[in-house]
Design an enzyme around this catalytic site. Structure first.
Site, PDB file in Angstrom:
ATOM      1  N   GLN A  53       0.593  -1.731   0.424  1.00 23.57           N
ATOM      2  CA  GLN A  53      -0.373  -0.092  -0.379  1.00 23.57           C
ATOM      3  C   GLN A  53       0.643   1.481  -0.428  1.00 23.57           C
ATOM      4  O   GLN A  53       0.478   2.373  -0.862  1.00 23.57           O
ATOM      5  CB  GLN A  53      -0.977   0.394   0.983  1.00 23.57           C
ATOM      6  CG  GLN A  53      -2.025  -1.413   0.679  1.00 23.57           C
ATOM      7  CD  GLN A  53      -2.769  -0.953   2.458  1.00 23.57           C
ATOM      8  OE1 GLN A  53      -2.671  -1.632   3.010  1.00 23.57           O
ATOM      9  NE2 GLN A  53      -4.909  -0.176   2.024  1.00 23.57           N
ATOM     10  N   ASN A 196      -1.970 -10.893   8.255  1.00 21.74           N
ATOM     11  CA  ASN A 196      -2.992  -9.549   8.036  1.00 21.74           C
ATOM     12  C   ASN A 196      -4.206  -9.927   7.461  1.00 21.74           C
ATOM     13  O   ASN A 196      -4.506 -10.619   6.540  1.00 21.74           O
ATOM     14  CB  ASN A 196      -2.253  -8.864   7.816  1.00 21.74           C
ATOM     15  CG  ASN A 196      -3.772  -7.424   8.045  1.00 21.74           C
ATOM     16  OD1 ASN A 196      -4.178  -6.946   9.051  1.00 21.74           O
ATOM     17  ND2 ASN A 196      -4.508  -6.798   7.470  1.00 21.74           N
ATOM     18  N   GLU A 197      -5.701 -10.563   8.476  1.00 24.63           N
ATOM     19  CA  GLU A 197      -6.886 -10.238   8.628  1.00 24.63           C
ATOM     20  C   GLU A 197      -7.399 -11.868   7.305  1.00 24.63           C
ATOM     21  O   GLU A 197      -7.604 -11.094   6.178  1.00 24.63           O
ATOM     22  CB  GLU A 197      -7.765  -9.045   7.883  1.00 24.63           C
ATOM     23  CG  GLU A 197      -7.917  -7.572   8.451  1.00 24.63           C
ATOM     24  CD  GLU A 197      -8.313  -6.794   7.833  1.00 24.63           C
ATOM     25  OE1 GLU A 197      -8.952  -6.949   6.691  1.00 24.63           O
ATOM     26  OE2 GLU A 197      -8.540  -5.979   8.015  1.00 24.63           O
ATOM     27  N   TYR A 326     -13.071  -1.909  13.282  1.00 26.60           N
ATOM     28  CA  TYR A 326     -13.528  -0.726  11.833  1.00 26.60           C
ATOM     29  C   TYR A 326     -14.876  -0.394  12.294  1.00 26.60           C
ATOM     30  O   TYR A 326     -15.740   1.043  12.908  1.00 26.60           O
ATOM     31  CB  TYR A 326     -13.063  -0.614  10.483  1.00 26.60           C
ATOM     32  CG  TYR A 326     -11.701  -0.642  10.048  1.00 26.60           C
ATOM     33  CD1 TYR A 326     -11.338   0.388  10.166  1.00 26.60           C
ATOM     34  CD2 TYR A 326     -11.201  -1.728  10.086  1.00 26.60           C
ATOM     35  CE1 TYR A 326      -9.800   0.696   9.336  1.00 26.60           C
ATOM     36  CE2 TYR A 326      -9.348  -1.623  10.098  1.00 26.60           C
ATOM     37  CZ  TYR A 326      -8.672  -0.334   9.162  1.00 26.60           C
ATOM     38  OH  TYR A 326      -7.564  -0.218   8.844  1.00 26.60           O
ATOM     39  N   GLU A 384      -5.487  -1.879  13.936  1.00 23.80           N
ATOM     40  CA  GLU A 384      -5.793  -0.968  12.960  1.00 23.80           C
ATOM     41  C   GLU A 384      -6.695  -0.741  13.606  1.00 23.80           C
ATOM     42  O   GLU A 384      -8.074  -1.430  14.147  1.00 23.80           O
ATOM     43  CB  GLU A 384      -6.153  -1.559  11.850  1.00 23.80           C
ATOM     44  CG  GLU A 384      -5.066  -1.825  11.017  1.00 23.80           C
ATOM     45  CD  GLU A 384      -5.342  -2.622   9.836  1.00 23.80           C
ATOM     46  OE1 GLU A 384      -6.312  -2.426   9.263  1.00 23.80           O
ATOM     47  OE2 GLU A 384      -4.416  -3.583   9.042  1.00 23.80           O
ATOM     48  N   TRP A 431      -4.700   3.263  11.798  1.00 26.82           N
ATOM     49  CA  TRP A 431      -4.355   3.020  10.340  1.00 26.82           C
ATOM     50  C   TRP A 431      -5.360   4.495   9.704  1.00 26.82           C
ATOM     51  O   TRP A 431      -6.578   4.774  10.040  1.00 26.82           O
ATOM     52  CB  TRP A 431      -5.502   1.482  10.252  1.00 26.82           C
ATOM     53  CG  TRP A 431      -5.148   1.502   8.654  1.00 26.82           C
ATOM     54  CD1 TRP A 431      -6.254   2.395   6.948  1.00 26.82           C
ATOM     55  CD2 TRP A 431      -4.532   0.695   7.581  1.00 26.82           C
ATOM     56  NE1 TRP A 431      -5.326   2.146   5.959  1.00 26.82           N
ATOM     57  CE2 TRP A 431      -4.743   1.116   6.314  1.00 26.82           C
ATOM     58  CE3 TRP A 431      -3.191  -0.202   8.498  1.00 26.82           C
ATOM     59  CZ2 TRP A 431      -3.377   0.235   5.644  1.00 26.82           C
ATOM     60  CZ3 TRP A 431      -2.455  -0.575   7.737  1.00 26.82           C
ATOM     61  CH2 TRP A 431      -2.396  -0.501   6.309  1.00 26.82           C
ATOM     62  N   GLU A 438      -5.811   2.017  -1.312  1.00 29.70           N
ATOM     63  CA  GLU A 438      -5.849   1.383  -0.653  1.00 29.70           C
ATOM     64  C   GLU A 438      -7.098  -0.084  -1.485  1.00 29.70           C
ATOM     65  O   GLU A 438      -8.414   0.023  -1.450  1.00 29.70           O
ATOM     66  CB  GLU A 438      -7.741   2.599  -0.073  1.00 29.70           C
ATOM     67  CG  GLU A 438      -8.723   1.648   0.915  1.00 29.70           C
ATOM     68  CD  GLU A 438      -8.337   0.777   1.610  1.00 29.70           C
ATOM     69  OE1 GLU A 438      -7.066   1.643   2.457  1.00 29.70           O
ATOM     70  OE2 GLU A 438      -9.529  -0.088   2.387  1.00 29.70           O
ATOM     71  N   TRP A 439      -6.427  -1.059  -2.241  1.00 29.57           N
ATOM     72  CA  TRP A 439      -6.310  -1.680  -2.438  1.00 29.57           C
ATOM     73  C   TRP A 439      -7.972  -1.527  -3.593  1.00 29.57           C
ATOM     74  O   TRP A 439      -7.151  -1.549  -4.544  1.00 29.57           O
ATOM     75  CB  TRP A 439      -7.102  -2.548  -1.470  1.00 29.57           C
ATOM     76  CG  TRP A 439      -6.307  -3.264   0.385  1.00 29.57           C
ATOM     77  CD1 TRP A 439      -6.460  -2.989   0.652  1.00 29.57           C
ATOM     78  CD2 TRP A 439      -4.856  -4.090  -0.729  1.00 29.57           C
ATOM     79  NE1 TRP A 439      -5.129  -3.215   1.988  1.00 29.57           N
ATOM     80  CE2 TRP A 439      -4.663  -3.679   1.373  1.00 29.57           C
ATOM     81  CE3 TRP A 439      -4.082  -4.731  -1.142  1.00 29.57           C
ATOM     82  CZ2 TRP A 439      -3.422  -4.303   0.913  1.00 29.57           C
ATOM     83  CZ3 TRP A 439      -2.846  -5.062  -0.656  1.00 29.57           C
ATOM     84  CH2 TRP A 439      -2.121  -5.047   0.012  1.00 29.57           C
TER      85      TRP A 439
END
Ligand code: PNW
Length: 478
Positions: A53, A196-197, A326, A384, A431, A438-439
């Site tokens: 990123q 991650n995730e 989030y 994050e 984050w 952003e992907w």
């Protein structure tokens, strides 16, 4: 009676204080508030980023493509065809990024290591130039008093690994890579997040196709991908421990954060049950070393194929659990066998610039509490938390992102509640340090507390950076 405006009230209060010969102490209200919102001594304040990123320099230093290079360069996959080719150019600007971190006063930086810089072909011969690059980054951080936290896999899987996460071999390749990095860095880097995730790199990549490699596999194959993801984590923990006796190891995960609709015994219990059930193939499996029976029954013939030793590796004890938080899901107790119902979200629910970032700051408290109540981890890091906002640079050259400040302040208030109640939260990473790739949303969504002009990669602290600096300086929500 006519209502008094705040301003009138302030004037009246000041006037009566002056009359009584008193002077109001400066910041009197503020200080009282901060005292109640303090974080413990030694709490780690930090920022988070991920290699693909921010780094750019995708062809430098011997790096070869990851699945994200290929995906981003495939027409129609990312917003406006954006790619990480240049991103924030942090590969070259890491010294400047370190200065930004230092200005904030953070103690920690959660950064990810690009697997294809270390093993350009995914496995086999390591690439010394890749290792050297991260040694320089670590030098710079340590010289500035900032502790590096490594994430070893933040989705940039080497393209050369045939079959990607569909192949069980990838879990073994990951473990070799993780062990190698731990061996190279553990004299100076003490904390490692394996992956991650899980859901983002398995389900979004292989089930819904929004993320690399963009596949839409049927349930049985997708469940196998999930299994390889958590197996990689488990084998990675073992490899890191074998190579670095003193390393602290954990995972960075985004379990669905369930908030009880009403804070009473039944609904709290419902939130806990939902946390365990709905995260069954990921965090539950990792922290219990077992898939819940209900998950295996539900998936039936589509359940993952498990080999001997897999679950033991997957359940390897961890030093900490990292949570990316989030948004909330609201849950209530009901009479069903599973004991909970997830509330649909009303169309009017408030959200940030990314529609999926529903604003419900209590999710921060409940994410911590549900995980601690269920699994009693030794320590928690918020790996994050942050949001996108439609940031603009004003004519005065500033970014007044008051809504991001609102988002951070309210989430940290809820984190402080968790800390005050004794849950073992050791640190918090915003984050993100910078606006970045952003992907699938490319550069259309900004998450940074520093603005980046993507025409020249210039960084500019936003209001939220100033705010974060003040919170860190006072070790409190401000
Ligand atoms: C996380 N969703 O990703 C990642 O760890 C970061 O790399 C990313 O930039 C950040 O959150 C902000 O998006 C997610 O659609 C991306 O639910 C999408 C989702 C969740 C997490």
């Amino acid at each position: 009676m006519k209502e008094m405006t705040r301003r009138q009230f302030g004037k009246t209060a000041a006037a009566s204080a002056a009359l009584a010969g008193l002077t109001l102490p400066e910041y009197s209200f503020g200080q009282a508030a901060v005292e109640g919102r303090q974080f413990p001594q030694g709490f780690v304040w930090g920022c988070a980023t991920a290699a693909y990123q921010i780094e750019g320099a995708v062809k430098e230093g011997g790096r070869k493509p990851s699945i994200w290079d290929v995906f981003a360069h495939t027409p129609g996959k990312t917003h406006d065809g954006d790619t990480g080719d240049i991103a924030d150019d942090s590969y070259h600007l890491y010294k400047e990024d370190t200065r930004l971190l230092k200005n904030l006063g953070v103690g920690g930086y959660r950064m990810s290591i690009s697997w294809p810089r270390i093993f350009p072909d995914g496995k086999g011969k390591p690439n010394a130039a890749g290792v050297d690059h991260y040694q320089r980054v670590v030098d710079e951080l340590l010289a500035n008093g900032i502790t590096p936290y490594f994430t070893l896999f933040h989705w940039d899987l080497p393209q050369a690994l045939e079959g990607g996460w569909q192949s069980r071999d990838t879990a073994h390749a990951y473990a070799d890579y993780a062990g190698y990095v731990a061996h190279q860095f553990s004299d100076r880097v003490k904390a490692f997040f394996t992956t991650n995730e899980f859901a983002s790199f398995t389900d979004l990549g292989y089930r819904t196709g929004q993320f690399a490699p963009g596949l839409r596999l049927p349930a049985g194959q997708a469940n196998q991908v999930r299994h390889h993801g958590i197996l990689a984590h488990g084998l990675g923990v073992q490899a890191i421990r074998a190579n670095a006796a003193t390393a602290q190891v954990g995972v960075a995960e985004n379990p669905t954060a369930f908030v009880p609709v009403i804070e009473d015994r039944e609904n709290i219990e419902a939130a806990r049950r939902a946390t365990r059930e709905e995260n069954a193939p990921f965090l539950t499996a990792v922290l219990e070393g077992k898939y819940p029976d209900s998950y295996l029954e539900r998936e039936g013939a589509n359940a993952p194929k498990i080999e001997d030793g897999d679950m033991k590796a997957i359940g390897s004890p961890l030093d900490f659990v990292g949570l990316n938080v989030y948004s909330p899901h609201y849950v209530r107790a009901d009479g069903s066998p599973q004991g909970y119902a997830i509330e649909p979200r009303q169309a009017s629910y408030p959200h940030m610039d990314s529609p999926w970032i529903i604003v419900g700051p209590e999710c921060m408290y409940w994410a911590v509490r549900n995980v601690c109540d269920l699994w009693h981890p030794r320590a928690i890091y918020i790996t994050e938390n942050g949001c996108s906002a439609e940031d603009v640079v004003t004519p005065a050259g500033r970014v007044e992102d008051t809504e991001r400040v609102m988002y951070l302040r309210t989430h940290l208030t809820n984190l402080q509640r968790a800390v005050a109640e004794g849950f073992p939260v050791k640190g918090y990473f915003v984050w993100s340090l910078l606006d970045n790739f952003e992907w699938a949303d490319g550069y259309s969504k900004r998450f940074g507390i520093h603005y980046v002009d993507f025409r020249n990669e210039k960084r500019l602290p936003k209001l939220s950076a100033e705010w974060y600096r003040a919170a860190i300086a006072r070790n409190a929500v401000v």
